[in-house]
Design a protein around this motif. Structure first.
Motif, PDB file in Angstrom:
ATOM      1  N   GLY A 186     -18.812 -36.501 -29.424  1.00  0.00           N
ATOM      2  CA  GLY A 186     -19.917 -37.479 -30.129  1.00  0.00           C
ATOM      3  C   GLY A 186     -20.532 -37.162 -31.349  1.00  0.00           C
ATOM      4  N   LYS A 187     -19.774 -36.096 -32.137  1.00  0.00           N
ATOM      5  CA  LYS A 187     -20.576 -35.590 -33.487  1.00  0.00           C
ATOM      6  C   LYS A 187     -19.539 -35.567 -34.394  1.00  0.00           C
ATOM      7  CE  LYS A 187     -20.805 -31.201 -34.297  1.00  0.00           C
ATOM      8  NZ  LYS A 187     -21.064 -29.670 -34.645  1.00  0.00           N
ATOM      9  N   PRO A 188     -19.836 -35.935 -35.715  1.00  0.00           N
ATOM     10  CA  PRO A 188     -18.997 -36.075 -36.870  1.00  0.00           C
ATOM     11  C   PRO A 188     -18.308 -34.580 -37.228  1.00  0.00           C
ATOM     12  CG  PRO A 188     -21.218 -36.351 -37.717  1.00  0.00           C
ATOM     13  CD  PRO A 188     -21.353 -36.010 -36.021  1.00  0.00           C
ATOM     14  N   TYR A 189     -17.230 -34.508 -37.794  1.00  0.00           N
ATOM     15  CA  TYR A 189     -16.779 -33.171 -38.234  1.00  0.00           C
ATOM     16  C   TYR A 189     -16.234 -33.408 -39.626  1.00  0.00           C
ATOM     17  CZ  TYR A 189     -16.502 -32.033 -33.314  1.00  0.00           C
ATOM     18  OH  TYR A 189     -16.728 -31.699 -31.896  1.00  0.00           O
ATOM     19  N   ASN A 190     -16.083 -32.319 -40.449  1.00  0.00           N
ATOM     20  CA  ASN A 190     -15.539 -32.207 -41.628  1.00  0.00           C
ATOM     21  C   ASN A 190     -16.123 -33.427 -42.883  1.00  0.00           C
ATOM     22  OD1 ASN A 190     -14.164 -29.969 -40.585  1.00  0.00           O
ATOM     23  ND2 ASN A 190     -12.501 -31.488 -39.905  1.00  0.00           N
ATOM     24  N   VAL A 191     -17.387 -33.508 -42.819  1.00  0.00           N
ATOM     25  CA  VAL A 191     -17.996 -34.551 -43.574  1.00  0.00           C
ATOM     26  C   VAL A 191     -17.530 -34.076 -45.102  1.00  0.00           C
ATOM     27  CG1 VAL A 191     -19.860 -35.502 -44.802  1.00  0.00           C
ATOM     28  CG2 VAL A 191     -19.876 -35.081 -42.375  1.00  0.00           C
ATOM     29  N   SER A 192     -16.917 -34.843 -45.837  1.00  0.00           N
ATOM     30  CA  SER A 192     -16.192 -34.476 -47.041  1.00  0.00           C
ATOM     31  C   SER A 192     -17.065 -34.037 -48.163  1.00  0.00           C
ATOM     32  CB  SER A 192     -15.248 -35.865 -47.646  1.00  0.00           C
ATOM     33  OG  SER A 192     -14.710 -35.459 -48.917  1.00  0.00           O
ATOM     34  N   GLN A 193     -16.769 -33.086 -48.818  1.00  0.00           N
ATOM     35  CA  GLN A 193     -17.497 -32.527 -49.995  1.00  0.00           C
ATOM     36  C   GLN A 193     -17.137 -32.861 -51.372  1.00  0.00           C
ATOM     37  OE1 GLN A 193     -20.395 -30.365 -49.030  1.00  0.00           O
ATOM     38  NE2 GLN A 193     -19.497 -31.367 -47.068  1.00  0.00           N
ATOM     39  N   VAL A 194     -15.931 -33.407 -51.256  1.00  0.00           N
ATOM     40  CA  VAL A 194     -15.297 -33.850 -52.692  1.00  0.00           C
ATOM     41  C   VAL A 194     -14.234 -35.051 -52.225  1.00  0.00           C
ATOM     42  CG1 VAL A 194     -15.362 -31.425 -53.736  1.00  0.00           C
ATOM     43  CG2 VAL A 194     -13.315 -32.394 -52.301  1.00  0.00           C
ATOM     44  N   ASN A 195     -13.663 -35.616 -53.233  1.00  0.00           N
ATOM     45  CA  ASN A 195     -12.824 -36.872 -53.039  1.00  0.00           C
ATOM     46  C   ASN A 195     -11.459 -36.208 -53.188  1.00  0.00           C
ATOM     47  OD1 ASN A 195     -11.554 -39.466 -52.858  1.00  0.00           O
ATOM     48  ND2 ASN A 195     -11.811 -39.881 -55.147  1.00  0.00           N
ATOM     49  N   GLU A 196     -10.808 -35.927 -51.952  1.00  0.00           N
ATOM     50  CA  GLU A 196      -9.873 -35.111 -51.794  1.00  0.00           C
ATOM     51  C   GLU A 196      -8.417 -36.000 -52.172  1.00  0.00           C
ATOM     52  OE1 GLU A 196      -8.935 -33.543 -48.315  1.00  0.00           O
ATOM     53  OE2 GLU A 196     -10.427 -31.796 -48.221  1.00  0.00           O
ATOM     54  N   THR A 197      -7.450 -35.534 -53.170  1.00  0.00           N
ATOM     55  CA  THR A 197      -6.159 -36.209 -53.377  1.00  0.00           C
ATOM     56  C   THR A 197      -5.230 -35.036 -52.849  1.00  0.00           C
ATOM     57  OG1 THR A 197      -6.338 -35.152 -55.667  1.00  0.00           O
ATOM     58  CG2 THR A 197      -7.156 -37.477 -55.312  1.00  0.00           C
ATOM     59  N   GLU A 198      -3.940 -35.736 -52.606  1.00  0.00           N
ATOM     60  CA  GLU A 198      -2.622 -34.794 -52.262  1.00  0.00           C
ATOM     61  C   GLU A 198      -1.832 -35.230 -53.180  1.00  0.00           C
ATOM     62  OE1 GLU A 198      -2.868 -34.478 -47.349  1.00  0.00           O
ATOM     63  OE2 GLU A 198      -1.812 -36.445 -48.305  1.00  0.00           O
ATOM     64  N   SER A 199      -1.370 -34.228 -54.107  1.00  0.00           N
ATOM     65  CA  SER A 199      -0.030 -34.220 -54.921  1.00  0.00           C
ATOM     66  C   SER A 199       1.154 -34.307 -54.036  1.00  0.00           C
ATOM     67  CB  SER A 199      -0.222 -33.118 -56.109  1.00  0.00           C
ATOM     68  OG  SER A 199      -0.066 -32.017 -55.370  1.00  0.00           O
ATOM     69  N   MET A 200       1.334 -33.663 -52.959  1.00  0.00           N
ATOM     70  CA  MET A 200       2.255 -33.875 -51.841  1.00  0.00           C
ATOM     71  C   MET A 200       1.849 -34.560 -50.568  1.00  0.00           C
ATOM     72  SD  MET A 200       4.330 -30.409 -52.525  1.00  0.00           S
ATOM     73  CE  MET A 200       5.680 -31.035 -51.451  1.00  0.00           C
ATOM     74  N   PRO A 201       2.268 -35.721 -50.183  1.00  0.00           N
ATOM     75  CA  PRO A 201       1.601 -36.450 -49.065  1.00  0.00           C
ATOM     76  C   PRO A 201       1.914 -35.699 -47.748  1.00  0.00           C
ATOM     77  CG  PRO A 201       2.939 -38.024 -50.404  1.00  0.00           C
ATOM     78  CD  PRO A 201       3.208 -36.511 -50.995  1.00  0.00           C
ATOM     79  N   GLY A 202       0.795 -35.475 -47.084  1.00  0.00           N
ATOM     80  CA  GLY A 202       0.838 -34.687 -45.990  1.00  0.00           C
ATOM     81  C   GLY A 202       0.504 -33.394 -46.181  1.00  0.00           C
ATOM     82  N   ALA A 203       0.069 -32.873 -47.352  1.00  0.00           N
ATOM     83  CA  ALA A 203      -0.214 -31.470 -47.383  1.00  0.00           C
ATOM     84  C   ALA A 203      -1.612 -31.116 -46.857  1.00  0.00           C
ATOM     85  CB  ALA A 203      -0.649 -31.092 -49.088  1.00  0.00           C
ATOM     86  N   ARG A 204      -2.471 -31.895 -46.336  1.00  0.00           N
ATOM     87  CA  ARG A 204      -3.611 -31.749 -45.582  1.00  0.00           C
ATOM     88  C   ARG A 204      -3.566 -31.945 -44.243  1.00  0.00           C
ATOM     89  NH1 ARG A 204      -6.844 -29.658 -44.912  1.00  0.00           N
ATOM     90  NH2 ARG A 204      -8.917 -30.499 -45.112  1.00  0.00           N
ATOM     91  N   GLY A 205      -2.289 -32.206 -43.842  1.00  0.00           N
ATOM     92  CA  GLY A 205      -1.878 -32.568 -42.441  1.00  0.00           C
ATOM     93  C   GLY A 205      -2.402 -33.957 -42.101  1.00  0.00           C
ATOM     94  N   SER A 206      -2.250 -34.248 -40.672  1.00  0.00           N
ATOM     95  CA  SER A 206      -2.644 -35.558 -40.068  1.00  0.00           C
ATOM     96  C   SER A 206      -4.180 -35.359 -39.818  1.00  0.00           C
ATOM     97  CB  SER A 206      -1.862 -35.805 -39.008  1.00  0.00           C
ATOM     98  OG  SER A 206      -2.186 -34.770 -37.793  1.00  0.00           O
ATOM     99  N   VAL A 207      -4.933 -36.362 -39.787  1.00  0.00           N
ATOM    100  CA  VAL A 207      -6.421 -36.489 -39.488  1.00  0.00           C
ATOM    101  C   VAL A 207      -6.504 -37.361 -38.436  1.00  0.00           C
ATOM    102  CG1 VAL A 207      -6.636 -38.328 -41.297  1.00  0.00           C
ATOM    103  CG2 VAL A 207      -8.519 -36.655 -40.652  1.00  0.00           C
ATOM    104  N   THR A 208      -7.473 -37.030 -37.529  1.00  0.00           N
ATOM    105  CA  THR A 208      -8.100 -38.144 -36.359  1.00  0.00           C
ATOM    106  C   THR A 208      -9.027 -39.069 -37.000  1.00  0.00           C
ATOM    107  OG1 THR A 208      -9.796 -36.654 -35.798  1.00  0.00           O
ATOM    108  CG2 THR A 208      -7.576 -36.307 -34.675  1.00  0.00           C
ATOM    109  N   GLU A 209      -9.321 -40.047 -36.184  1.00  0.00           N
ATOM    110  CA  GLU A 209     -10.367 -40.970 -36.545  1.00  0.00           C
ATOM    111  C   GLU A 209     -11.693 -40.275 -37.062  1.00  0.00           C
ATOM    112  OE1 GLU A 209     -10.671 -44.232 -34.004  1.00  0.00           O
ATOM    113  OE2 GLU A 209      -8.601 -44.867 -34.178  1.00  0.00           O
ATOM    114  N   ASP A 210     -12.004 -39.145 -36.426  1.00  0.00           N
ATOM    115  CA  ASP A 210     -13.292 -38.535 -36.594  1.00  0.00           C
ATOM    116  C   ASP A 210     -13.222 -37.476 -37.746  1.00  0.00           C
ATOM    117  OD1 ASP A 210     -11.907 -37.291 -34.755  1.00  0.00           O
ATOM    118  OD2 ASP A 210     -13.684 -36.322 -33.720  1.00  0.00           O
TER     119      ASP A 210
END
Length: 274
Positions: A186-210
């Motif tokens: 029940g805790k948040p994870y990986n609160v974004s520090q920057v506005n990420e972009t992917e020059s190649m889709p999927g480079a950062r992997g999949s991401v869960t809802e949290d």
């Protein structure tokens, strides 16, 4: 003919990599007896599964008809089906086993959350035990428990799972389950520090809802591996489990065969029965 002290076992996917190991393990266990070997491979139909996998005759032919095999197994007493098949067929196989009163122990991953909910409802109505196990390794359970402890102190985490290149689904069921367990805190994870972009889709992997990232690697030479990487200012904490032989899963498979017998409902994850 079975005895009262032996559990009849059907292996669905008996000629696959995991199925072969299950057949060997079951045939060596005094309290279990192999009564059925199901596989769709047309080149081995009717052949003795023991001869097919190289462990000597077991007097159990390889058949393609799962339902007929389930009926035969059920007639010999409370039976178990171990399933290591394919994500496209596992749902119907498990549903069939429950319908015939045969308790499924499922190692095939790729079931959706909706499918698991439907199977749980069906198992409840049938009062039939079912175990869906993303990973049968005791070491993986210990890694997941360590991850839950670490998550109390780290707010940033990513998961890397690595498997052989014949695995049909991604991410792995183990990685999905690990992320779900972390989410349940029940805790948040990986609160974004920057506005990420992917020059190649999927480079950062999949991401869960949290916000938990999962990365999948598929290469020959791998079997089953997972890293859970936690990060904080000035430190990285890595948990890793490696599999070098599929025989490592067999103690967990045999444990689940025995533990599913008295159950009346579906349980997801081996951590729930240890």
């Amino acid at each position: 003919m079975t005895t009262q002290t032996q559990i009849p076992v059907v292996v669905n996917g008996a000629c696959g990599k995991m199925g072969r190991e299950v057949v060997k393990a079951v045939s060596k266990a005094e309290d279990l007896i192999l009564v059925g070997a199901v596989d769709k491979n047309p080149t081995v139909q009717g052949e003795d599964i023991g001869e097919v996998i190289g462990c000597g005759p077991l007097e159990v032919p390889v058949l393609s008809d799962l339902e007929a095999t389930l009926v035969m197994a059920q007639s010999q007493g409370l039976a178990v089906m171990v399933d290591f098949t394919h994500p496209d067929t596992v749902y119907e196989a498990v549903r069939s086993a429950i319908a015939y009163g045969v308790r499924p122990v499922v190692g095939t991953t790729g079931l959706s959350n909706q499918q698991i909910r439907e199977l749980a409802e069906f198992a409840d109505k049938a009062s039939t035990g079912c175990l869906i196990i993303p990973n049968f390794s005791i070491g993986v359970v210990l890694m997941q428990q360590a991850a839950l402890q670490a998550a109390q102190y780290f707010d940033h985490v990513e998961i890397i799972e690595l498997h052989h290149n014949q695995k049909a689904d991604a991410p792995s069921g183990t990685a999905v389950q690990t992320a779900q367990m972390l989410t349940e805190l029940g805790k948040p994870y990986n609160v974004s520090q920057v506005n990420e972009t992917e020059s190649m889709p999927g480079a950062r992997g999949s991401v869960t809802e949290d916000g938990i990232r999962i990365h999948s690697v598929r290469l020959p030479g791998l079997i089953a591996h997972q890293e859970v990487i936690f990060g904080a200012s000035g430190q990285i904490y890595t948990l890793r489990h490696d599999t070098s032989d599929r025989a490592s899963f067999m103690p967990g498979v045999l444990l689940c065969i025995r533990r599913v017998m008295p159950l009346k409902s579906l349980i997801y994850g081996m951590d729930k029965i240890l």
